[in-house]
Motif scaffolding. Structure first.
Motif, PDB file in Angstrom:
ATOM      1  N   ASP A 148       0.855  -1.187   0.000  1.00 54.43           N
ATOM      2  CA  ASP A 148       0.000   0.000   0.000  1.00 54.43           C
ATOM      3  C   ASP A 148       0.892   1.238   0.000  1.00 54.43           C
ATOM      4  O   ASP A 148       1.523   1.561   1.010  1.00 54.43           O
ATOM      5  CB  ASP A 148      -0.900  -0.013   1.244  1.00 54.43           C
ATOM      6  CG  ASP A 148      -1.866   1.168   1.300  1.00 54.43           C
ATOM      7  OD1 ASP A 148      -1.775   2.058   0.438  1.00 54.43           O
ATOM      8  OD2 ASP A 148      -2.694   1.201   2.227  1.00 54.43           O
ATOM      9  N   LEU A 149       0.943   1.937  -1.136  1.00 54.75           N
ATOM     10  CA  LEU A 149       1.818   3.102  -1.241  1.00 54.75           C
ATOM     11  C   LEU A 149       1.271   4.317  -0.509  1.00 54.75           C
ATOM     12  O   LEU A 149       2.021   5.244  -0.213  1.00 54.75           O
ATOM     13  CB  LEU A 149       2.075   3.436  -2.712  1.00 54.75           C
ATOM     14  CG  LEU A 149       2.919   2.417  -3.480  1.00 54.75           C
ATOM     15  CD1 LEU A 149       3.120   2.862  -4.922  1.00 54.75           C
ATOM     16  CD2 LEU A 149       4.266   2.199  -2.800  1.00 54.75           C
ATOM     17  N   SER A 150      -0.013   4.336  -0.218  1.00 55.10           N
ATOM     18  CA  SER A 150      -0.537   5.445   0.592  1.00 55.10           C
ATOM     19  C   SER A 150      -0.031   5.339   2.026  1.00 55.10           C
ATOM     20  O   SER A 150       0.229   6.351   2.687  1.00 55.10           O
ATOM     21  CB  SER A 150      -2.070   5.458   0.561  1.00 55.10           C
ATOM     22  OG  SER A 150      -2.593   4.260   1.111  1.00 55.10           O
ATOM     23  N   ARG A 204      15.016  -2.063  -3.559  1.00 51.60           N
ATOM     24  CA  ARG A 204      15.770  -0.996  -4.215  1.00 51.60           C
ATOM     25  C   ARG A 204      15.022  -0.406  -5.423  1.00 51.60           C
ATOM     26  O   ARG A 204      14.984   0.813  -5.600  1.00 51.60           O
ATOM     27  CB  ARG A 204      17.129  -1.552  -4.638  1.00 51.60           C
ATOM     28  CG  ARG A 204      18.176  -0.512  -4.946  1.00 51.60           C
ATOM     29  CD  ARG A 204      19.559  -1.122  -4.894  1.00 51.60           C
ATOM     30  NE  ARG A 204      20.560  -0.234  -5.443  1.00 51.60           N
ATOM     31  CZ  ARG A 204      21.236  -0.471  -6.557  1.00 51.60           C
ATOM     32  NH1 ARG A 204      21.008  -1.579  -7.243  1.00 51.60           N
ATOM     33  NH2 ARG A 204      22.141   0.389  -6.984  1.00 51.60           N
ATOM     34  N   ALA A 205      14.430  -1.248  -6.245  1.00 46.13           N
ATOM     35  CA  ALA A 205      13.692  -0.735  -7.407  1.00 46.13           C
ATOM     36  C   ALA A 205      12.455   0.042  -6.966  1.00 46.13           C
ATOM     37  O   ALA A 205      12.133   1.085  -7.535  1.00 46.13           O
ATOM     38  CB  ALA A 205      13.304  -1.881  -8.335  1.00 46.13           C
ATOM     39  N   ALA A 206      11.760  -0.476  -5.955  1.00 46.54           N
ATOM     40  CA  ALA A 206      10.579   0.225  -5.451  1.00 46.54           C
ATOM     41  C   ALA A 206      10.961   1.603  -4.935  1.00 46.54           C
ATOM     42  O   ALA A 206      10.272   2.603  -5.211  1.00 46.54           O
ATOM     43  CB  ALA A 206       9.913  -0.601  -4.351  1.00 46.54           C
ATOM     44  N   LYS A 242       9.747   5.287  -6.629  1.00 49.61           N
ATOM     45  CA  LYS A 242       8.948   6.233  -5.843  1.00 49.61           C
ATOM     46  C   LYS A 242       9.730   7.473  -5.421  1.00 49.61           C
ATOM     47  O   LYS A 242       9.140   8.461  -4.962  1.00 49.61           O
ATOM     48  CB  LYS A 242       8.374   5.543  -4.598  1.00 49.61           C
ATOM     49  CG  LYS A 242       7.259   4.558  -4.922  1.00 49.61           C
ATOM     50  CD  LYS A 242       6.127   5.184  -5.754  1.00 49.61           C
ATOM     51  CE  LYS A 242       5.385   6.286  -5.017  1.00 49.61           C
ATOM     52  NZ  LYS A 242       4.304   6.881  -5.865  1.00 49.61           N
ATOM     53  N   SER A 243      11.024   7.485  -5.591  1.00 50.01           N
ATOM     54  CA  SER A 243      11.805   8.681  -5.257  1.00 50.01           C
ATOM     55  C   SER A 243      12.139   9.517  -6.484  1.00 50.01           C
ATOM     56  O   SER A 243      12.507  10.686  -6.363  1.00 50.01           O
ATOM     57  CB  SER A 243      13.106   8.289  -4.541  1.00 50.01           C
ATOM     58  OG  SER A 243      13.939   7.519  -5.385  1.00 50.01           O
ATOM     59  N   ASN A 244      11.988   8.922  -7.658  1.00 48.33           N
ATOM     60  CA  ASN A 244      12.292   9.620  -8.906  1.00 48.33           C
ATOM     61  C   ASN A 244      11.089  10.450  -9.344  1.00 48.33           C
ATOM     62  O   ASN A 244       9.984   9.920  -9.515  1.00 48.33           O
ATOM     63  CB  ASN A 244      12.672   8.598  -9.989  1.00 48.33           C
ATOM     64  CG  ASN A 244      13.216   9.258 -11.238  1.00 48.33           C
ATOM     65  OD1 ASN A 244      12.694  10.245 -11.718  1.00 48.33           O
ATOM     66  ND2 ASN A 244      14.287   8.686 -11.763  1.00 48.33           N
TER      67      ASN A 244
END
Length: 287
Positions: A140-142, A242-244, A248-250
């Motif tokens: 859950d990204l929220s 790492r990919a996640a 989400k930081s880019n």
């Protein structure tokens, strides 16, 4: 013990490299840094060497058990240079490298140590082990906007592919494959082409003249093979947030992604049995 630089460590702390296996952990940020170090300490490495920028801290009980080298791990070439310097300083030692928020899993790792794994691999006359970098991600990204949630992690249950690897002349390379899958496959529009592979030779025996290349392969062709010619060998997995984190930081991708979940997402169970059942690691002849 803390060292002010890699030079300092190679001058005063090289005894840590006298007997393997040795884990080299590179901290690109402070996300899950303690969890990563604790995981690898529990696997039975003879030494865990952490490369950590000066502004990051680790828990005191972990700090007592690791060799802490103060170093910034960006740009990415810094990591490859550090691994190669360690290789040349300590030949004939089993080594492993990863980044923070990554976790090594191998067949039966709940009951067997990494030393036992590599003792068997050595008996099979292998000097390197293929690892698959398996993307794990927050459900859950929220609730977890950076994509990292160890207690609520998911992984892709299908969607992993092997492609023949070719040399500069276009000829297939023997027993070498380029692997793809996970978030790097599903969100490939946001991933540079050279970063989409999920194969990494993260476990290897050092030797003079061996060089880790910027694509996570080595300058010795046999090190890049997935097995010997006569039967399948052990493989391992590096389960990685790492990919996640990167997606989400880019700024170019974060607003395009409101969830990493898809119909084939399953909860990550944090054990080797799940990875064996999904075919993501291989026991070879080790039972």
């Amino acid at each position: 013990m803390q060292y002010e630089s890699l030079d300092d460590f190679l001058k005063t702390g090289r005894v840590a490299l006298s007997k393997g296996p040795v884990a080299l952990v590179f901290a690109e940020d402070d996300v899950e840094l303690d969890g990563t170090l604790r995981h690898h300490l529990d696997l039975g490495f003879k030494a865990v060497i952490a490369f950590i920028p000066p502004e990051f801290t680790i828990q005191p009980e972990i700090a007592e058990r690791v060799h802490h080298i103060v170093m910034r791990c960006v740009p990415r070439a810094t990591v490859f240079d550090a691994v190669n310097r360690v290789i040349q300083a300590a030949p004939n030692v089993w080594m492993y490298y990863c980044y923070n928020s990554e976790y090594l899993f191998f067949p039966f790792c709940e009951t067997r140590t990494v030393g036992e794994l590599l003792a068997f691999h050595t008996e099979e006359r292998r000097d390197a082990m293929l690892c698959h970098v398996i993307d794990i991600y927050a459900d859950d990204l929220s609730a977890h906007p950076n994509g990292v949630a160890p207690d609520n992690a998911m992984l892709d249950s299908i969607g992993y592919y092997a492609h023949a690897r070719h040399d500069a002349a276009g000829q297939p390379l023997e027993r070498q494959l380029d692997m793809s899958g996970g978030l790097r496959w599903r969100f490939e529009d946001h991933i540079p082409f050279e970063r989409r592979r999920i194969d990494r030779i993260s476990i290897f025996k050092s030797r003079k003249g061996l060089t880790l290349l910027p694509d996570h392969t080595f300058n010795v062709a046999e090190y890049n093979t997935y097995s010997c010619p006569w039967h399948h060998n052990l493989t391992a997995a590096i389960c990685s947030f790492r990919a996640a984190k990167a997606l989400k930081s880019n700024a170019g991708s974060t607003f395009d992604i409101d969830s990493f979940r898809w119909p084939k997402s399953v909860p990550f169970q944090w054990n080797s049995r799940q990875l064996l059942d999904l075919g993501l690691i291989e026991p070879g002849q080790w039972f």
